[in-house]
Write a protein that holds these residues in place. Structure first.
Motif, PDB file in Angstrom:
ATOM      1  N   LEU A 178      11.130   0.360  -0.233  1.00 26.15           N
ATOM      2  CA  LEU A 178       9.815  -0.557  -0.797  1.00 26.15           C
ATOM      3  C   LEU A 178       8.942  -0.968   0.159  1.00 26.15           C
ATOM      4  CD1 LEU A 178      11.161  -1.689  -4.075  1.00 26.15           C
ATOM      5  CD2 LEU A 178       9.968   0.570  -3.817  1.00 26.15           C
ATOM      6  N   PRO A 179       7.823  -0.467   0.331  1.00 28.83           N
ATOM      7  CA  PRO A 179       6.848  -1.110   1.673  1.00 28.83           C
ATOM      8  C   PRO A 179       6.675  -2.456   1.159  1.00 28.83           C
ATOM      9  CG  PRO A 179       5.647   0.498   0.165  1.00 28.83           C
ATOM     10  CD  PRO A 179       7.056   0.552  -0.422  1.00 28.83           C
ATOM     11  N   LYS A 180       6.471  -2.826  -0.026  1.00 28.78           N
ATOM     12  CA  LYS A 180       5.958  -4.194  -0.432  1.00 28.78           C
ATOM     13  C   LYS A 180       7.137  -4.897  -1.620  1.00 28.78           C
ATOM     14  CE  LYS A 180       1.159  -4.299   0.270  1.00 28.78           C
ATOM     15  NZ  LYS A 180      -0.152  -4.362  -0.534  1.00 28.78           N
ATOM     16  N   LEU A 181       7.586  -6.078  -1.148  1.00 33.04           N
ATOM     17  CA  LEU A 181       8.573  -6.554  -2.135  1.00 33.04           C
ATOM     18  C   LEU A 181       7.873  -8.227  -2.759  1.00 33.04           C
ATOM     19  CD1 LEU A 181      11.845  -6.119  -0.002  1.00 33.04           C
ATOM     20  CD2 LEU A 181      11.128  -5.117  -2.423  1.00 33.04           C
ATOM     21  N   THR A 182       7.992  -8.538  -3.677  1.00 36.25           N
ATOM     22  CA  THR A 182       8.005  -9.850  -4.306  1.00 36.25           C
ATOM     23  C   THR A 182       9.095 -10.610  -4.639  1.00 36.25           C
ATOM     24  OG1 THR A 182       7.663  -9.391  -6.430  1.00 36.25           O
ATOM     25  CG2 THR A 182       5.667  -8.926  -5.381  1.00 36.25           C
ATOM     26  N   LEU A 183       9.036 -11.938  -4.728  1.00 36.19           N
ATOM     27  CA  LEU A 183       9.946 -12.642  -5.006  1.00 36.19           C
ATOM     28  C   LEU A 183      10.901 -12.173  -6.299  1.00 36.19           C
ATOM     29  CD1 LEU A 183       9.590 -16.431  -4.426  1.00 36.19           C
ATOM     30  CD2 LEU A 183      11.443 -14.998  -3.615  1.00 36.19           C
TER      31      LEU A 183
END
Length: 187
Positions: free
Chosen positions: A69-74
């Motif tokens: 995944l190019p973007k991750l969140t907490l």
């Protein structure tokens, strides 16, 4: 001789690794004159000037499905095992990471403690969990890991330079200036 020694040939710089709490105590007792640590400080007799504030980067195994995944969140990390520095090293910072996880709707189920940063990276490379790395300087060249900046709310690390309020010697002012310049170059 280096430029720094030409600027202050009379100053002897000795470095020691200490936690923030250990530095606070050593500053109060006069054992050390200046420290680079994680604010805030408890003791009002000490001055702490922030020199850097940056988001942690996430390190995870390239085999972890989240690595694609190019973007991750907490929130994306809710099912992951965490690799964190021991709480004694930065209790307020450690607690802040856990509080941010709670705010994102979860509490980490497994926390492995590792120190220093290269140990966190090594454990992530072995797919033992996801870790937080404080600086791009700590992006050790390992083929089995990826580093990601978290999108949205993320843990931040703050560094400060601390000294006794009454001690504003020329040496401390020079050290403070060098620390600020050095922190700018790392961000």
């Amino acid at each position: 001789p280096s430029r720094r020694s030409e600027k202050a040939p009379h100053v002897r710089l000795v470095t020691r690794e200490m936690t923030t709490d250990e530095q606070e105590s050593a500053l109060r007792s006069g054992e050390i004159q200046v420290g680079i640590l994680h604010p805030p400080l408890v003791d009002g007799s000490l001055v702490c000037r922030e020199i850097a504030h940056t988001a942690f980067d996430l390190v995870l195994s390239s085999r972890n499905p989240l690595a694609t995944l190019p973007k991750l969140t907490l929130k994306d990390l809710a099912r992951e095992q965490f690799i964190l520095f021991p709480r004694r090293i930065g209790p307020r910072l450690y607690d802040n990471i856990l509080a941010l996880c709670m705010k994102a709707g979860f509490s980490p189920s497994v926390i492995r403690e590792a120190y220093p940063a290269q140990s966190i990276v090594a454990l992530a490379a072995c797919n033992f969990g996801v870790g937080f790395i404080a600086s791009e300087v700590q992006h050790f060249n390992r083929p089995l890991v990826v580093f990601r900046r978290l999108a949205g709310e993320a843990p931040h690390i703050t560094l400060g330079i601390a000294y006794r309020r009454e001690d504003r010697s020329p040496s401390i002012r020079m050290f403070e200036k060098a620390a600020i310049e050095g922190a700018r170059s790392v961000r």
